[in-house]
Design a protein around this motif. Structure first.
Motif, PDB file in Angstrom:
ATOM      1  N   THR A 161       1.592   6.892 -10.344  1.00  0.00           N
ATOM      2  CA  THR A 161       1.572   8.259  -9.808  1.00  0.00           C
ATOM      3  C   THR A 161       0.611   8.371  -8.632  1.00  0.00           C
ATOM      4  O   THR A 161       0.944   8.975  -7.605  1.00  0.00           O
TER       5      THR A 161
ATOM      6  N   ARG B 293       7.478   5.292  -8.117  1.00  0.00           N
ATOM      7  CA  ARG B 293       8.217   5.490  -9.359  1.00  0.00           C
ATOM      8  C   ARG B 293       8.082   4.229 -10.202  1.00  0.00           C
ATOM      9  O   ARG B 293       7.836   3.143  -9.692  1.00  0.00           O
ATOM     10  N   ARG B 294       8.248   4.376 -11.497  1.00  0.00           N
ATOM     11  CA  ARG B 294       8.108   3.239 -12.419  1.00  0.00           C
ATOM     12  C   ARG B 294       9.022   2.069 -12.031  1.00  0.00           C
ATOM     13  O   ARG B 294       8.648   0.904 -12.170  1.00  0.00           O
TER      14      ARG B 294
END
Length: 85
Positions: free
Chosen positions: A19, A24-25
């Motif tokens: 974050t 993004r993951r």
């Protein structure tokens, strides 16, 4: 990964680090179980590819081969050293 660069860094909380980097993951291409010692070793190993004095590195063929050679582990939430975009 972020374009043609990758970040090597230690994260006590991987989700928070993702974050903080505004990523993004799915941008995480490899997470390794380790700590600051592993992070330092990886920084030394890829120092020729480092972008200025940052934790970002050019995502060149040597780096890609390193990642391909690693088994995929579940991405832990904390205490991991990871290559992230």
């Amino acid at each position: 990964m972020n374009g043609d660069r990758v970040e090597i860094g230690y994260a006590a909380n991987l989700s928070a680090r993702i974050t903080a980097l505004s990523l993004r993951r799915e941008n995480v291409i490899l997470a390794l179980d380790g700590g600051r010692e592993l992070e330092a070793r990886l920084h030394r190993r890829f120092r020729a590819h480092r972008i200025r004095s940052t934790e970002w590195f050019d995502f060149d063929e040597e780096f890609q081969e390193f990642i391909r050679a690693r088994p995929r582990l579940p991405q832990p939430e904390s205490g991991s050293t990871c290559e992230t975009p």
